[in-house]
Design a protein around this motif. Structure first.
Motif, PDB file in Angstrom:
ATOM      1  N   ASP A  74      11.735  -7.109  10.941  1.00  0.00           N
ATOM      2  CA  ASP A  74      11.021  -8.121  11.710  1.00  0.00           C
ATOM      3  C   ASP A  74       9.828  -8.635  10.907  1.00  0.00           C
ATOM      4  N   SER A  75       9.519  -9.912  11.077  1.00  0.00           N
ATOM      5  CA  SER A  75       8.378 -10.499  10.384  1.00  0.00           C
ATOM      6  C   SER A  75       7.079 -10.030  11.026  1.00  0.00           C
ATOM      7  N   LEU A  76       5.972 -10.241  10.310  1.00  0.00           N
ATOM      8  CA  LEU A  76       4.670  -9.867  10.857  1.00  0.00           C
ATOM      9  C   LEU A  76       4.396 -10.603  12.164  1.00  0.00           C
ATOM     10  N   LYS A  77       4.715 -11.892  12.199  1.00  0.00           N
ATOM     11  CA  LYS A  77       4.438 -12.679  13.401  1.00  0.00           C
ATOM     12  C   LYS A  77       5.265 -12.196  14.584  1.00  0.00           C
ATOM     13  N   SER A  78       6.518 -11.844  14.342  1.00  0.00           N
ATOM     14  CA  SER A  78       7.350 -11.375  15.453  1.00  0.00           C
ATOM     15  C   SER A  78       6.870 -10.021  15.959  1.00  0.00           C
ATOM     16  N   ARG A  79       6.404  -9.161  15.061  1.00  0.00           N
ATOM     17  CA  ARG A  79       5.898  -7.857  15.486  1.00  0.00           C
ATOM     18  C   ARG A  79       4.591  -8.008  16.268  1.00  0.00           C
ATOM     19  N   ILE A 101       4.254   2.098  -4.283  1.00  0.00           N
ATOM     20  CA  ILE A 101       3.920   3.340  -3.579  1.00  0.00           C
ATOM     21  C   ILE A 101       3.384   3.027  -2.184  1.00  0.00           C
ATOM     22  N   ALA A 102       2.535   2.006  -2.088  1.00  0.00           N
ATOM     23  CA  ALA A 102       1.981   1.623  -0.786  1.00  0.00           C
ATOM     24  C   ALA A 102       3.100   1.239   0.178  1.00  0.00           C
ATOM     25  N   GLY A 103       4.075   0.491  -0.328  1.00  0.00           N
ATOM     26  CA  GLY A 103       5.194   0.112   0.524  1.00  0.00           C
ATOM     27  C   GLY A 103       6.022   1.304   0.948  1.00  0.00           C
ATOM     28  N   LEU A 104       6.295   2.197   0.011  1.00  0.00           N
ATOM     29  CA  LEU A 104       7.086   3.387   0.329  1.00  0.00           C
ATOM     30  C   LEU A 104       6.343   4.329   1.269  1.00  0.00           C
ATOM     31  N   ALA A 105       5.004   4.294   1.219  1.00  0.00           N
ATOM     32  CA  ALA A 105       4.208   5.166   2.089  1.00  0.00           C
ATOM     33  C   ALA A 105       4.328   4.767   3.556  1.00  0.00           C
ATOM     34  N   GLY A 106       4.679   3.506   3.815  1.00  0.00           N
ATOM     35  CA  GLY A 106       4.910   3.098   5.194  1.00  0.00           C
ATOM     36  C   GLY A 106       3.898   2.144   5.787  1.00  0.00           C
ATOM     37  N   TYR A 107       3.020   1.562   4.972  1.00  0.00           N
ATOM     38  CA  TYR A 107       2.088   0.568   5.513  1.00  0.00           C
ATOM     39  C   TYR A 107       2.871  -0.609   6.088  1.00  0.00           C
ATOM     40  N   ASP A 108       2.358  -1.169   7.171  1.00  0.00           N
ATOM     41  CA  ASP A 108       3.032  -2.299   7.813  1.00  0.00           C
ATOM     42  C   ASP A 108       2.892  -3.581   7.004  1.00  0.00           C
ATOM     43  N   PHE A 109       1.827  -3.688   6.227  1.00  0.00           N
ATOM     44  CA  PHE A 109       1.622  -4.858   5.379  1.00  0.00           C
ATOM     45  C   PHE A 109       0.674  -4.478   4.248  1.00  0.00           C
ATOM     46  N   ALA A 110       0.671  -5.299   3.212  1.00  0.00           N
ATOM     47  CA  ALA A 110      -0.245  -5.100   2.091  1.00  0.00           C
ATOM     48  C   ALA A 110      -0.852  -6.442   1.721  1.00  0.00           C
ATOM     49  N   VAL A 111      -2.172  -6.460   1.576  1.00  0.00           N
ATOM     50  CA  VAL A 111      -2.884  -7.679   1.197  1.00  0.00           C
ATOM     51  C   VAL A 111      -3.171  -7.623  -0.297  1.00  0.00           C
ATOM     52  N   VAL A 112      -2.558  -8.518  -1.052  1.00  0.00           N
ATOM     53  CA  VAL A 112      -2.835  -8.630  -2.485  1.00  0.00           C
ATOM     54  C   VAL A 112      -4.060  -9.531  -2.621  1.00  0.00           C
ATOM     55  N   ASP A 113      -5.156  -8.942  -3.092  1.00  0.00           N
ATOM     56  CA  ASP A 113      -6.466  -9.587  -3.003  1.00  0.00           C
ATOM     57  C   ASP A 113      -6.842 -10.317  -4.288  1.00  0.00           C
ATOM     58  N   MET A 114      -6.640 -11.631  -4.295  1.00  0.00           N
ATOM     59  CA  MET A 114      -7.027 -12.437  -5.449  1.00  0.00           C
ATOM     60  C   MET A 114      -8.478 -12.895  -5.367  1.00  0.00           C
ATOM     61  N   GLU A 115      -9.158 -12.588  -4.254  1.00  0.00           N
ATOM     62  CA  GLU A 115     -10.571 -12.964  -4.148  1.00  0.00           C
ATOM     63  C   GLU A 115     -11.454 -11.992  -4.928  1.00  0.00           C
ATOM     64  N   CYS A 127       3.324  -7.898  -7.948  1.00  0.00           N
ATOM     65  CA  CYS A 127       3.082  -7.045  -6.772  1.00  0.00           C
ATOM     66  C   CYS A 127       3.989  -7.441  -5.614  1.00  0.00           C
ATOM     67  N   LEU A 128       4.194  -8.742  -5.425  1.00  0.00           N
ATOM     68  CA  LEU A 128       5.074  -9.199  -4.350  1.00  0.00           C
ATOM     69  C   LEU A 128       6.500  -8.703  -4.555  1.00  0.00           C
ATOM     70  N   ARG A 129       6.947  -8.705  -5.799  1.00  0.00           N
ATOM     71  CA  ARG A 129       8.299  -8.218  -6.076  1.00  0.00           C
ATOM     72  C   ARG A 129       8.411  -6.720  -5.812  1.00  0.00           C
ATOM     73  N   ALA A 130       7.359  -5.975  -6.157  1.00  0.00           N
ATOM     74  CA  ALA A 130       7.369  -4.534  -5.894  1.00  0.00           C
ATOM     75  C   ALA A 130       7.374  -4.257  -4.396  1.00  0.00           C
ATOM     76  N   LEU A 131       6.584  -5.014  -3.643  1.00  0.00           N
ATOM     77  CA  LEU A 131       6.542  -4.833  -2.193  1.00  0.00           C
ATOM     78  C   LEU A 131       7.861  -5.250  -1.552  1.00  0.00           C
ATOM     79  N   SER A 132       8.462  -6.301  -2.074  1.00  0.00           N
ATOM     80  CA  SER A 132       9.737  -6.765  -1.539  1.00  0.00           C
ATOM     81  C   SER A 132      10.812  -5.696  -1.682  1.00  0.00           C
ATOM     82  N   THR A 134      10.447  -2.637  -1.346  1.00  0.00           N
ATOM     83  CA  THR A 134      10.250  -1.631  -0.297  1.00  0.00           C
ATOM     84  C   THR A 134      10.273  -2.255   1.095  1.00  0.00           C
ATOM     85  N   ARG A 135      10.591  -3.555   1.162  1.00  0.00           N
ATOM     86  CA  ARG A 135      10.687  -4.290   2.426  1.00  0.00           C
ATOM     87  C   ARG A 135       9.355  -4.294   3.174  1.00  0.00           C
TER      88      ARG A 135
END
Length: 346
Positions: A74-79, A101-115, A127-132, A134-135
């Motif tokens: 499910d997408s973030l918005k649907s959840r 690792i963050a994705g495999l650990a079970g976080y619901d989302f990850a913010v890649v911080d370019m700020e 990073c997006l490819r690595a997170l993808s 791990t779904r």
């Protein structure tokens, strides 16, 4: 332009040549001005595949399920619409390994911080490819609220985008316009070739992108906090992210984000966001933990930062070793006892 050649082959209509039948070939040279190419050529369309999984009972075809529907998370918005409270992490290291690792650990989302992180668009893509893999849904926080940064970030295909330092409804409306194609917005279009549309393979991208993208506006100054309800009510703003550190700095309490006046301003802003209709997101702090945020109605809670996690683990690891050196004499006195103890697997 040199003349082009055309090979004309005449043969018997038989499907196989026999030794008794001859095949003749005639070579013709045609002038280049007689060669015409169709102007309306379109490449053949690749048919979409519907992947279905068979049930354990192969003899009953009526029990075949659509695997593509059940396998897609499910997408973030649907959840969020389903009333879930989501727990995430900020990634400042731009390490694909840490992201994985963050994705495999079970976080619901990850913010890649370019700020505040050192990486840019290319680093974020890794990073997006690595997170993808791990779904895990990715959100990109921009260095600034601008159409150029928004365009480049959105073309990577994150599930969410976070605009920093939003201080008014006008700024929020501009942020939303950066995420919409004309005529609803001003986002530049390259949807036929970018990652967001699976490089043009996803034929439904233009129909679905607005519904699937989570637009987040960050309120992190005193001026923005006072207008949190108005910002939250802007059409297209899905979530308002509170920024306690910058808020405390703007109020003159850089070294004291837990100051009473800062907390009071935070509470007023939080109530305004919830009243305005957007989801409420924020950072957990030492004086304001994840459970505290959830209790006050937060829908998205960011509990930690990857750099902070490693820093704390590294400092603690070194501290333990240094302390063991100080206590070395006591440990040596008990060496005889350790020799009699059995290892756990013995």
């Amino acid at each position: 332009m040199p003349a082009l050649t055309r090979l004309a082959i005449s043969a018997t209509p038989s499907l196989a040549f026999s030794s008794s039948k001859k095949c003749t070939a005639k070579l013709q040279i045609l002038p280049s001005n007689l060669i015409k190419f169709p102007l309306n050529f379109n490449p053949p369309q690749t048919p979409k595949l519907s992947i279905k999984a068979k049930s354990s009972s192969s003899s009953n075809p009526s029990t075949v399920n659509d695997a593509s529907a059940s396998s897609a998370p499910d997408s973030l918005k649907s959840r969020l619409k389903n009333g879930e409270t989501l727990y995430g992490i900020f990634l400042l290291s731009f390490s694909p390994t840490i992201a994985e690792i963050a994705g495999l650990a079970g976080y619901d989302f990850a913010v890649v911080d370019m700020e505040h992180g050192p990486g840019g668009i290319t680093d974020a893509l890794h990073c997006l490819r690595a997170l993808s893999a791990t779904r895990t849904p990715a959100i990109l926080r921009l260095p600034e609220s601008s159409p150029t940064w928004a365009k480049k970030a959105l073309d990577l295909g994150p599930q969410g985008i976070m605009f920093p330092m939003i201080e008014s409804p006008k700024m929020a409306r501009k942020a939303v316009s950066y995420c919409r194609f004309p005529p609803e917005g001003i986002r530049g279009s390259a949807h036929t070739v970018v990652r967001a549309s699976d490089y043009g393979i996803d034929e439904g991208y233009l129909s679905d992108y607005a519904e699937e993208l989570l637009i987040m506006c960050q309120v992190e100054t005193e001026e923005g906090a006072k207008k949190a309800e108005e910002i939250s009510a802007v059409d297209g703003v899905d979530c308002v992210q509170m920024g306690p550190l910058d808020l405390s700095a703007s109020m003159g309490y850089l070294w004291d984000p837990g100051h009473k006046k800062v907390r009071e301003m935070m509470r007023v802003s939080e109530k305004g966001v919830l009243k305005g209709g957007a989801y409420l997101g924020g950072f957990a702090m030492p004086h304001d933990g994840p459970i505290d945020l959830k209790t006050r109605g937060y829908h998205m809670v960011s509990g930690t930062v990857d750099v902070g996690l490693f820093r704390s683990a590294a400092v603690d690891d070194v501290r333990k070793f240094k302390m063991s050196l100080i206590q070395g004499s006591d440990d040596e006195a008990e060496d005889g006892k350790d020799g009699d103890e059995k290892y756990w697997s013995e």
